[in-house]
Design a protein around this motif. Structure first.
Motif, PDB file in Angstrom:
ATOM      1  N   ALA A  44     105.009  58.083  53.289  1.00 11.59           N
ATOM      2  CA  ALA A  44     104.892  57.540  54.643  1.00 11.59           C
ATOM      3  C   ALA A  44     106.166  56.762  54.979  1.00 11.59           C
ATOM      4  CB  ALA A  44     103.672  56.632  54.736  1.00 11.59           C
ATOM      5  N   PRO A  45     106.559  56.768  56.251  1.00  5.16           N
ATOM      6  CA  PRO A  45     107.754  55.993  56.629  1.00  5.16           C
ATOM      7  C   PRO A  45     107.595  54.521  56.249  1.00  5.16           C
ATOM      8  CG  PRO A  45     107.055  57.419  58.428  1.00  5.16           C
ATOM      9  CD  PRO A  45     105.966  57.466  57.396  1.00  5.16           C
ATOM     10  N   SER A  46     108.683  53.903  55.872  1.00  3.05           N
ATOM     11  CA  SER A  46     108.669  52.483  55.520  1.00  3.05           C
ATOM     12  C   SER A  46     109.806  51.784  56.257  1.00  3.05           C
ATOM     13  CB  SER A  46     108.823  52.278  54.012  1.00  3.05           C
ATOM     14  OG  SER A  46     110.035  52.853  53.553  1.00  3.05           O
ATOM     15  N   PRO A  47     109.641  50.508  56.579  1.00  4.43           N
ATOM     16  CA  PRO A  47     110.718  49.791  57.287  1.00  4.43           C
ATOM     17  C   PRO A  47     111.963  49.702  56.424  1.00  4.43           C
ATOM     18  CG  PRO A  47     108.980  48.284  56.587  1.00  4.43           C
ATOM     19  CD  PRO A  47     108.475  49.654  56.323  1.00  4.43           C
ATOM     20  N   SER A  48     113.137  49.880  57.044  1.00  7.67           N
ATOM     21  CA  SER A  48     114.386  49.920  56.275  1.00  7.67           C
ATOM     22  C   SER A  48     115.507  49.108  56.915  1.00  7.67           C
ATOM     23  CB  SER A  48     114.845  51.377  56.111  1.00  7.67           C
ATOM     24  OG  SER A  48     115.026  51.989  57.380  1.00  7.67           O
TER      25      SER A  48
END
Length: 364
Positions: free
Chosen positions: A44-48
């Motif tokens: 899943a996308p994660s904050p970066s």
């Protein structure tokens, strides 16, 4: 019932022929679900973007992220801080100034945040744009899609829609603005961080940004509420709380305190020397509940004192949210006095419990 109405209920509908399709090749493509399931599912996308003190980041790349809050709460400082981190790491950043802050104000703050002058003067690293009109804005988006910045700051949504000739309160109009400006930049891979405001009305303020709820639906990354902790002032710094209103993918929420409706994602701190940082929540740290000073004064003036949320709503004509918040802060600020062995005087209102009723023009 008329005979023709009865016929509509009993007779099968006459099929309407579809228009012929020109050409013989089917050009429609669909997501390859079979191919996806045959291999490993991607994470899943994660904050970066814009890490806090524990290494967790606040914003998502390739998504539309939104900061909202009252004037002078620190929203623009947070965006510029995120851009400063990206620029010093060798990434590209652009600031789209719909709010007319001015190039001098934005560049000066980036310099204060230790972005080298040679980086800011390099058009392949940093770009500032104050669109002149709708056509200029659309042309800017087209150019930036080709340039592919890592981070885009948009200040603010409140000025974006009028610049496009659209109504800020219309869901359809916001969808048009999102599709024309924000979505293309996110799809080009940028972390888009836009700024928005809240209404002065306490009930509306609790719900989120001004205008249409379509704004929240369009957020594909994170939506953070910004509130002042220590008022920002030149030479002294300041700080603000960042609370999660929405986190579509849950990556930031998973690394923030649970249990609150709007959990604390972190505290942005700007020091007197212009150094800055985002501090992760410390253990059970939560954002203090605040209420306007005028609301506390009205509750204090009630005789007899308020006994419940319903009592406040009936006597003052307030809505549920306003009455609940104000009564909670009132009780914390003016506890019921005990007469046995203690004085009966009330406490002074702590500064942290007061939200000014009016603000001037936003400077942050």
């Amino acid at each position: 019932m008329f005979p023709e109405d009865q016929a509509l209920l009993t007779e099968p509908p006459v099929p309407v022929p579809l228009p012929p399709v020109s050409g013989t090749r089917n050009t429609v493509t669909y997501g390859d679900v079979a191919g996806l399931l045959s291999g490993d599912l991607p994470p899943a996308p994660s904050p970066s973007v814009f890490y806090r003190s524990d290494g967790t980041c606040l914003f998502y790349s390739g998504q539309f992220n939104l900061l909202f809050g009252e004037a002078e709460s620190g929203k623009t400082f947070v965006v510029i801080g995120a851009m400063a981190r990206a620029l010093t790491a060798g990434q590209r950043a652009v600031f789209i100034d719909m709010d007319h802050n001015g190039v001098q104000a934005i560049v000066s703050r980036l310099l204060d945040f230790d972005v080298p002058p040679e980086v800011l003067s390099d058009l392949d690293k940093f770009r500032y744009k104050e669109p002149e009109d709708r056509h200029d804005l659309i042309q800017t988006v087209a150019d930036l899609k080709t340039w592919r910045p890592h981070i885009v700051g948009v200040d603010s949504i409140g000025e974006l829609l009028p610049a496009l000739g659209l109504n800020s309160n219309s869901p359809d109009d916001f969808t048009i603005a999102h599709t024309a400006v924000l979505k293309p930049l996110a799809m080009a891979g940028a972390c888009v961080i836009a700024i928005d405001h809240v209404a002065k009305n306490a009930e509306s303020k609790a719900q989120g940004p001004t205008g249409t709820v379509a704004k929240a639906r369009a957020v594909g990354g994170v939506m953070l509420r910004v509130t002042v902790k220590e008022q920002f002032s030149p030479g002294k710094g300041g700080s603000c709380y960042l609370n999660i209103k929405k986190d579509r993918h849950g990556g930031l929420r998973a690394n923030s305190p649970s249990g609150d409706k709007e959990p604390l994602a972190g505290t942005f701190k700007m020091f007197p020397d212009s150094a800055f940082a985002v501090f992760a929540p410390d253990g059970g740290e939560r954002t203090p509940i605040a209420a306007p000073a005028v609301d506390l004064a009205e509750l204090k003036a009630l005789n007899p004192p308020p006994s419940s949320v319903r009592d406040v709503k009936e006597r003052l004509g307030w809505g549920g949210t306003r009455a609940t918040v104000a009564l909670k802060v009132y009780r914390d600020t003016f506890p019921v006095p005990h007469t046995e062995g203690r004085g009966t005087g009330t406490q002074d209102i702590p500064r942290s419990a007061i939200v000014p009723e009016e603000h001037g023009t936003e400077a942050a």
